[in-house]
Scaffold this motif. Sequence first.
Motif: not given
Length: 477
Positions: A122-126
């Motif tokens: 999730v951190s990568k996408v956001l």
Amino acid sequence: MTEHTTGGSTTDEAARHLDDAAHDNRRQVLYWRLLARLFDQEEQAALESASLAVVEDIGLPSALLDPQASVDAVVQRHPELAAEFDGLMSPETAPVIDVLADADADADGRDRAAEVRRAALVSKVLLNVFATGSGTVTAGQLARWQADAGWLERALGCRPGELRGGRGGTGTQTDPGRLIPAIGPELGAIEADLVKRMQLREVLADPRLAARLTPSMSLIEQLLRDKNNLSGVALANAKALIRRFVDEVAEVLRTQVEKATVGAVDRSVPPKRVFRNLDLDRTIWKNLTNWSPEEERLYVDRLYYRHTARKTTPQRLIVVVDQSGSMVDSMVNCTILASIFAGLPKVDVHLIAYDTRALDLTPWVGDPFEVLLRTSLGGGNDGPVAMAMALPKIVEPRNTVMVWISDFYEFSRSQPLFEGIEAVHRAGVRFIPVGSVTSSGRQEVNPWFRERFKALGTPVVSGHIRKLVHELKTFLA
């Protein structure tokens, strides 16, 4: 024996609590890094090193922490991660990672190891989507962001382009808004900002860079605003991008129009005797008397076909679209939609665009590309000017529908415009006010007009383009 079992159980429980605490700490590290990166582009050395240790410990690639690596690049090197990104943040579908480590699930049903893995993904996408930095943006950077935004939409359970009001948004739509309210407008705003930060004229002048651009509503808006300042290769590339976008959106809208109902069946017209019209159930029923029990065979001496011709009457469709700066996506969508309806039999389509002046675009209504090249995005609204141009086009009010697309925030004369609309409606014209025509369905309408349209019995149509298609097909049936 009993004491040993009890002691072992206590030891296992203590170990489980320690593991849970470790997983919780890892997840918090990743989310703290996410927040730090979103609000400050500078690296926090302690958080970066701790996050790297977490990612490597759970078996994920360190590229997830590289701000220069796109999600496409990560998935290309590690294709097994693609399925984990799909539906990652969707409330409707359980992420794949929830079932990767059943052995680690604790008594309360939480899979803390999977939660850590999810936090990293999730951190990568956001970060890739929302931490866009500042300064000039290249064509490659814009293309990379658009691809990453597509991964975010997939993570939310949508198709790429759906939340940004792009081409994919005219199809079936989920409701990710329950998870992150207003995510669509935010993505659109970020994309528009990136396009504005591009040295667009220089990019368009280089065919190699221009070829890397992916058409989007934000890019089309900038091209339409700047088209009069372009020439030569840059103008040719701009036109090519606009035509690509128009053709792709037109294909989607044409499908929506074809799927909508088109009137009552006309049984006075004999059905076409082709296989696709064969009424198999009726054919069997009508020939049952020819059944041979001995041979167990049905002899068919007559085939029955479905009537598919539909009753139509000549109709006039007058589309008036606000071309002020705030209505660009509506203007693009309606221009394309008008061209599709212009291709239907017995439908006479007229198109008017306006800001503080009105422009009759009817001669080019069949070619949305030419229409868009003739528009000039303005900054004000003067509806009465457009109404004055539209009125002479009303010949048979009962067979006329007028679609007026605007936010109805008038430049100075709200009352005269409404009085004109009221007169047209009472004369028998089917008047359809539309707040906007976007793929996302977002709209903002002047409350003064909204209340009066409601009292008039012509409430503002929902901004999603599928709704307008349905309204028009119903009237033209």
